[in-house]
Design an enzyme around this catalytic site. Structure first.
Site, mmCIF file in Angstrom:
data_model
loop_
_atom_site.group_PDB
_atom_site.id
_atom_site.type_symbol
_atom_site.label_atom_id
_atom_site.label_comp_id
_atom_site.label_asym_id
_atom_site.label_seq_id
_atom_site.Cartn_x
_atom_site.Cartn_y
_atom_site.Cartn_z
ATOM 1 C CE LYS A 129 -55.760 -3.321 -26.411
ATOM 2 N NZ LYS A 129 -54.742 -4.170 -26.616
ATOM 3 C CG ASP A 169 -55.931 -7.300 -26.090
ATOM 4 O OD1 ASP A 169 -54.663 -6.947 -25.940
ATOM 5 O OD2 ASP A 169 -56.834 -8.265 -25.074
#
Ligand code: GLU
Length: 449
Positions: A129, A169
């Site tokens: 991430k 995201d």
């Protein structure tokens, strides 16, 4: 509360002290370790060679400076992150978040969740991430472009089709991916389509990727309801958020016959007992990039906008938290239960606090955790990688059919695993164990690396 197995207690203590102050990462790690007691009791080999300790430690963490020039010609500085958590199953894979709340602990919690989520898809992707504390709100298109270019100027040396494949995201959608892909292409002099997913259709994106997270979460909940002889048909549904996940969750719930009675953004929420007009929400959020308060203003009589407050005060049969982490508290969960909620499906990553999850568990509410329910986004990213690798492009129908099949498989895997470990319908336990077992098997085969 679930208790941590005594063999796993020291591992959790080590995670807490080694990652001091990273509250969200502690929360995510604790939840997984709580589930793993039953696995190590049954298969002690998984606790050997510090395998669980290794899973809790990211393989690599990169923190970098992102300087950029705003429209007033002022130099701005942000911090960039990429946490490459686990590559036992494939290249690191996971989104990039641009939000002022981003810090290392947030990115680590998201990366950790991503490892198990990606494993559940059954596709060859590891977990990672990234993000930045950059706040895109109010920034011009040119500022966004300059920021994305600067961010990629550092990130490009750490990613690649076979190394690490970022996507979007919160705060990162098609526009930002386009600017980042453009800069990657320029810096490397390579049209390496598989280095990013969530791309636009004009330069290598996959059909249905934009819709995939919301559609996937809805397929998951539909399947969960089906196992109890229920469906979305005629149900009152509350979806928090009004971003990509929330919008396509609402679209699929409506297609399945449900009625969306409320949705929200960070300013407040709107209630429309006639059923939310999704076209107007899309226009306000995706085209005009305005606040959701506009919905009530434009629709007029009978449409309520509540500034602040909790959207979970709105009575519903199904709740789909699709905004952000820890947006649904224990108190909210008690209100939902009191109002008769039957099922909760997490579209966001870890939107329910541990207290809330416990309230749902005790009340026997069907509860689909984000790492299982929202896996459709990253699964479709893996399908985008497949299309890029084979220089092919599939139709919307083909892609959505694969997504639906993957979500069904994830649901059934979680449900079967929960039953196998003596806790039928405990999807949290099922998801954590099934994801862990896949990663652990690969890690054992690869030796101590
Ligand atoms: N950010 C999404 C997630 O939380 C998608 C990641 C991806 O497509 O790589 O799973």
């Amino acid at each position: 509360m679930n208790r941590i197995d005594e063999k796993l207690e020291p591992i959790l203590s080590e995670v807490l002290s080694r990652n001091a102050g990273e509250r969200e990462f502690h929360q995510a790690a604790r939840e997984v370790l709580e589930s793993l007691g039953r696995v190590v009791a049954k298969h002690p080999a998984y606790a050997e060679d510090a395998l669980i300790e290794r899973i809790c430690e990211p393989e690599r963490q990169i923190i970098f400076r992102v300087p950029w020039i705003d429209d007033q010609n002022q130099v701005q500085i942000n911090r960039g992150f990429r946490v490459q958590f686990n590559s036992a199953l494939g290249p690191y894979k996971g989104g990039i978040r641009f939000h002022p709340s981003v810090n290392l602990g947030i990115i680590k919690f998201l990366g950790f969740e991503q490892v198990f989520k990606n494993a559940l898809t059954g596709l060859p992707i590891g977990g990672g991430k990234g993000g930045s504390d950059f706040n895109p709100r109010g920034r011009s298109d040119r500022e966004i472009m300059r920021f994305c270019q600067s961010f990629m100027t550092e990130l490009h040396r750490h990613i690649g089709e076979h190394t690490d494949v970022p996507a979007g995201d919160i705060g990162v959608g098609g526009r930002e991916i386009g600017y980042m892909f453009g800069q990657y292409k320029r810096l490397t002099n390579r049209f390496e389509a598989g280095v990013l997913t969530g791309k636009g259709l004009s330069y290598g994106g996959s059909r249905a990727r934009t819709e995939a997270t919301g559609y996937g979460a809805t397929y998951f909940v539909q399947r969960m309801l089906e196992t109890c002889g229920e469906s979305f048909d005629g149900k009152r549904v509350v979806v928090s958020g009004a971003g990509n996940v929330a919008i396509y969750t609402m679209e699929k719930v409506i297609a399945f016959g449900g009625k969306i009675v409320a949705c929200s953004d960070s300013g407040g929420y709107v209630v429309d007992e006639a059923g939310i007009d999704l076209d107007l929400i899309k226009e306000i959020k995706q085209v005009r990039r305005e606040r959701i308060a506009e919905y009530a203003r434009q629709k007029g009589a009978g449409k309520h906008y509540i500034e602040g407050g909790s959207i979970w005060d709105v009575a519903c049969d199904v709740a789909m938290p699709s905004a952000t982490q820890n947006e649904l508290s224990g108190k909210d969960a008690r209100t939902l239960v009191k109002n008769g909620v039957q099922a909760v499906g997490e579209g966001a990553n870890m939107p329910s606090t541990p207290d809330a999850v416990e309230v749902f568990r005790r009340a026997n509410v069907l509860f689909a955790p984000g790492k299982a329910a929202n896996a459709g986004g990253v699964a479709t990213s893996a399908l985008e990688m497949q299309q890029n690798a084979s220089r092919d492009s599939w139709t919307f129908e083909q892609t959505e059919a694969r997504l639906a099949e993957i979500m069904r498989n994830i649901h059934d895997l979680c449900a079967d695993t929960a039953s196998e470990y003596g806790a039928p319908r405990d999807y949290v336990l099922g998801a954590n164990i099934a994801g862990f077992v896949r990663v652990a098997e690969a890690m054992r085969a690869l030796g101590v690396v």
